[in-house]
Scaffold this motif. Sequence first.
Motif, PDB file in Angstrom:
ATOM      1  N   VAL A 189       0.932  -1.123  -0.018  1.00  0.00           N
ATOM      2  CA  VAL A 189      -0.083   0.033   0.084  1.00  0.00           C
ATOM      3  C   VAL A 189       0.858   1.241  -0.097  1.00  0.00           C
ATOM      4  CG1 VAL A 189      -1.666   1.315   1.314  1.00  0.00           C
ATOM      5  CG2 VAL A 189      -1.816  -1.240   0.866  1.00  0.00           C
ATOM      6  N   GLU A 190       2.114   1.137   0.860  1.00  0.00           N
ATOM      7  CA  GLU A 190       2.826   2.530   0.982  1.00  0.00           C
ATOM      8  C   GLU A 190       3.426   2.805  -0.625  1.00  0.00           C
ATOM      9  OE1 GLU A 190       6.591   2.329   3.094  1.00  0.00           O
ATOM     10  OE2 GLU A 190       6.149   0.146   3.162  1.00  0.00           O
ATOM     11  N   PHE A 191       3.395   1.942  -1.528  1.00  0.00           N
ATOM     12  CA  PHE A 191       3.996   2.063  -2.799  1.00  0.00           C
ATOM     13  C   PHE A 191       3.212   2.639  -3.910  1.00  0.00           C
ATOM     14  CE2 PHE A 191       7.209  -0.484  -0.330  1.00  0.00           C
ATOM     15  CZ  PHE A 191       7.818   0.538   0.099  1.00  0.00           C
ATOM     16  N   ARG A 192       1.845   2.415  -3.540  1.00  0.00           N
ATOM     17  CA  ARG A 192       0.899   2.485  -4.652  1.00  0.00           C
ATOM     18  C   ARG A 192       0.567   4.010  -4.989  1.00  0.00           C
ATOM     19  NH1 ARG A 192      -3.736  -1.497  -2.364  1.00  0.00           N
ATOM     20  NH2 ARG A 192      -2.455  -3.452  -2.151  1.00  0.00           N
ATOM     21  N   ALA A 193       0.486   4.891  -4.214  1.00  0.00           N
ATOM     22  CA  ALA A 193       0.491   6.207  -4.843  1.00  0.00           C
ATOM     23  C   ALA A 193       1.840   6.886  -5.384  1.00  0.00           C
ATOM     24  CB  ALA A 193       0.088   7.040  -3.654  1.00  0.00           C
ATOM     25  N   PRO A 194       2.887   6.700  -4.770  1.00  0.00           N
ATOM     26  CA  PRO A 194       3.969   6.961  -5.517  1.00  0.00           C
ATOM     27  C   PRO A 194       4.447   6.284  -6.747  1.00  0.00           C
ATOM     28  CG  PRO A 194       4.580   6.400  -3.228  1.00  0.00           C
ATOM     29  CD  PRO A 194       3.118   5.934  -3.480  1.00  0.00           C
ATOM     30  N   MET A 195       3.721   5.053  -7.054  1.00  0.00           N
ATOM     31  CA  MET A 195       3.722   4.478  -8.336  1.00  0.00           C
ATOM     32  C   MET A 195       3.412   5.407  -9.289  1.00  0.00           C
ATOM     33  SD  MET A 195       2.909   0.491  -8.488  1.00  0.00           S
ATOM     34  CE  MET A 195       2.235   0.495 -10.230  1.00  0.00           C
ATOM     35  N   GLY A 196       2.315   6.252  -9.170  1.00  0.00           N
ATOM     36  CA  GLY A 196       1.815   7.257 -10.158  1.00  0.00           C
ATOM     37  C   GLY A 196       1.468   6.092 -11.408  1.00  0.00           C
ATOM     38  N   ASN A 197       1.765   6.456 -12.594  1.00  0.00           N
ATOM     39  CA  ASN A 197       1.258   6.001 -13.585  1.00  0.00           C
ATOM     40  C   ASN A 197       2.423   4.771 -14.403  1.00  0.00           C
ATOM     41  OD1 ASN A 197       3.005   7.877 -14.712  1.00  0.00           O
ATOM     42  ND2 ASN A 197       1.710   8.426 -16.423  1.00  0.00           N
ATOM     43  N   ARG A 198       3.325   4.563 -13.601  1.00  0.00           N
ATOM     44  CA  ARG A 198       4.397   3.651 -13.736  1.00  0.00           C
ATOM     45  C   ARG A 198       3.840   2.103 -13.739  1.00  0.00           C
ATOM     46  NH1 ARG A 198       6.165   7.082 -10.327  1.00  0.00           N
ATOM     47  NH2 ARG A 198       7.929   8.522 -10.632  1.00  0.00           N
ATOM     48  N   ILE A 199       3.587   1.552 -14.967  1.00  0.00           N
ATOM     49  CA  ILE A 199       2.933   0.314 -15.202  1.00  0.00           C
ATOM     50  C   ILE A 199       4.057  -0.678 -15.362  1.00  0.00           C
ATOM     51  CG2 ILE A 199       0.812   1.288 -15.770  1.00  0.00           C
ATOM     52  CD1 ILE A 199       1.673   0.595 -18.639  1.00  0.00           C
ATOM     53  N   TYR A 200       5.297  -0.516 -15.758  1.00  0.00           N
ATOM     54  CA  TYR A 200       6.391  -1.550 -16.007  1.00  0.00           C
ATOM     55  C   TYR A 200       7.690  -0.818 -15.732  1.00  0.00           C
ATOM     56  CZ  TYR A 200       8.840  -5.508 -17.724  1.00  0.00           C
ATOM     57  OH  TYR A 200       9.750  -6.793 -17.762  1.00  0.00           O
ATOM     58  N   GLY A 201       8.264  -0.937 -14.631  1.00  0.00           N
ATOM     59  CA  GLY A 201       9.709  -0.567 -14.368  1.00  0.00           C
ATOM     60  C   GLY A 201       9.481   1.125 -13.884  1.00  0.00           C
ATOM     61  N   CYS A 202      10.787   1.591 -13.803  1.00  0.00           N
ATOM     62  CA  CYS A 202      10.768   2.959 -13.215  1.00  0.00           C
ATOM     63  C   CYS A 202      12.204   3.651 -13.617  1.00  0.00           C
ATOM     64  CB  CYS A 202      10.784   2.940 -11.725  1.00  0.00           C
ATOM     65  SG  CYS A 202      10.863   4.739 -10.906  1.00  0.00           S
ATOM     66  N   ASP A 203      12.288   4.604 -14.458  1.00  0.00           N
ATOM     67  CA  ASP A 203      13.661   5.072 -15.100  1.00  0.00           C
ATOM     68  C   ASP A 203      14.013   6.721 -14.354  1.00  0.00           C
ATOM     69  OD1 ASP A 203      13.867   3.446 -16.984  1.00  0.00           O
ATOM     70  OD2 ASP A 203      12.285   4.410 -18.454  1.00  0.00           O
ATOM     71  N   ASP A 204      13.365   6.661 -13.191  1.00  0.00           N
ATOM     72  CA  ASP A 204      13.703   7.999 -12.394  1.00  0.00           C
ATOM     73  C   ASP A 204      15.265   8.332 -12.371  1.00  0.00           C
ATOM     74  OD1 ASP A 204      10.857   7.557 -12.376  1.00  0.00           O
ATOM     75  OD2 ASP A 204      10.799   9.063 -10.944  1.00  0.00           O
ATOM     76  N   CYS A 205      15.582   7.260 -11.813  1.00  0.00           N
ATOM     77  CA  CYS A 205      17.146   7.519 -11.234  1.00  0.00           C
ATOM     78  C   CYS A 205      18.060   7.527 -12.297  1.00  0.00           C
ATOM     79  CB  CYS A 205      17.366   6.360 -10.209  1.00  0.00           C
ATOM     80  SG  CYS A 205      17.460   4.832 -10.658  1.00  0.00           S
ATOM     81  N   LEU A 206      17.745   6.747 -13.484  1.00  0.00           N
ATOM     82  CA  LEU A 206      18.580   6.812 -14.416  1.00  0.00           C
ATOM     83  C   LEU A 206      18.470   7.884 -15.379  1.00  0.00           C
ATOM     84  CD1 LEU A 206      18.157   3.461 -13.910  1.00  0.00           C
ATOM     85  CD2 LEU A 206      18.496   3.167 -16.605  1.00  0.00           C
ATOM     86  N   ALA A 207      17.132   8.480 -15.554  1.00  0.00           N
ATOM     87  CA  ALA A 207      16.878   9.660 -16.343  1.00  0.00           C
ATOM     88  C   ALA A 207      17.436  10.932 -15.918  1.00  0.00           C
ATOM     89  CB  ALA A 207      15.503   9.651 -16.435  1.00  0.00           C
ATOM     90  N   VAL A 208      17.790  11.133 -14.734  1.00  0.00           N
ATOM     91  CA  VAL A 208      18.236  12.464 -13.891  1.00  0.00           C
ATOM     92  C   VAL A 208      19.875  12.332 -13.902  1.00  0.00           C
ATOM     93  CG1 VAL A 208      16.187  12.735 -12.566  1.00  0.00           C
ATOM     94  CG2 VAL A 208      18.153  11.772 -11.676  1.00  0.00           C
TER      95      VAL A 208
END
Length: 388
Positions: free
Chosen positions: A243-262
């Motif tokens: 539950v604690e990670f659902r809102a932070p997921m936003g619209n990420r439906i497969y993987g997460c690029d945040d740390c790579l992209a910045v």
Amino acid sequence: MTLSAWEEPVLDSDNPDPGKLVAELKARAVALGFDSFGIAPADARPDLPEKLNAALASGWHADMEWMEETAERRGSPKGMWPEARSVIVLGINYGPETDPLAILEERSLGSISVYARNRDYHEIIKGKLKELAGLLARRSGAEVKVFVDTAPLMEKPLAEAAGLGWQGKHSVLVSRHFGSWLFLGAILTSAELPADAAHVESCGSCTRCLDVCPTNAFPGPFRLDARRCLAYLTVEHKGSIPVEFRAPMGNRIYGCDDCLAVCPWNKFASVSREAKLRARPELERPRLAELVQLEDAGFRTVFAGSPIKRIGHARFLRNVLIAVGNSADPSLVPLVEARLGSDDPIVRGAAVWALRRLAPERAEEVGLAYRARESNSSVLAEWTGEIA
């Protein structure tokens, strides 16, 4: 190192000396579409077993039991194959043409990690590695083994030892030429080849990758706790999203690029070559309203040849429904309700959460009927809001 300047060498025998052999391998790697090439001794990273064991002891591998089961072999190439003398590590640039984080503001769309917008990278790289390994075997008579993230081989620290780049504070390999966007593959060989110099860590005081993480998955620089990582939770994790990670997921439906992209090194990335991997247009801006309606056959068709297919229809819908719940779009409520009767409790639970987020009054209205016939305790807890 980048391969852009290498040219096909002229060999004067079928049994070149090590230097000429490496030159031929580099030239062939260019022709096959690889962007980076480096060689390290098989025993170049004696520190890996200790680091791996510390991570496992901390539980950062979450429920990826295979990491613990293969720890002895994973700690060293020689632990997996005692005859290994050298490791050839290769990289292919898959950097995106646009900012992959921009889509996070468009909540009606699903965000798919850049690496999964093309064909499965295992298949893209494996054939190329086999061809290069075959050339090495023919020229040297040595044994070879090929790996693309499918065996207990720690490619990223070995790539650092081979000079391709360094493991950044986000734990991903960073290249001066391609930023954080390199697919890696490796060839183990019984041949002793001249090694490249290891790359020094060059992150400096920058902490952008750590600071941007939406779930605080980094206990510290160079340390990643998969239990909090959206890349792990949306891809590897088999159960409901905590539950604690659902809102932070936003619209990420497969993987997460945040740390790579910045990563600041991305701006120094070399101009893409013709061999650069291109994203499938339909996977760059997919609409949640369409994805949430996919049945299993449609899911298999849309994601044929994609790594997304490996997580299966139910886990994919789980991710999409969480994104729908974060969309703030009431027009999606009927599509969510259509999933409340799913055969899979993971899907039902995610649908309940999405409905309660989008239309709490409607959830109360229909909830009694669904709860009366629900036998799964986790889904019942979603209805009552008592999910842990």
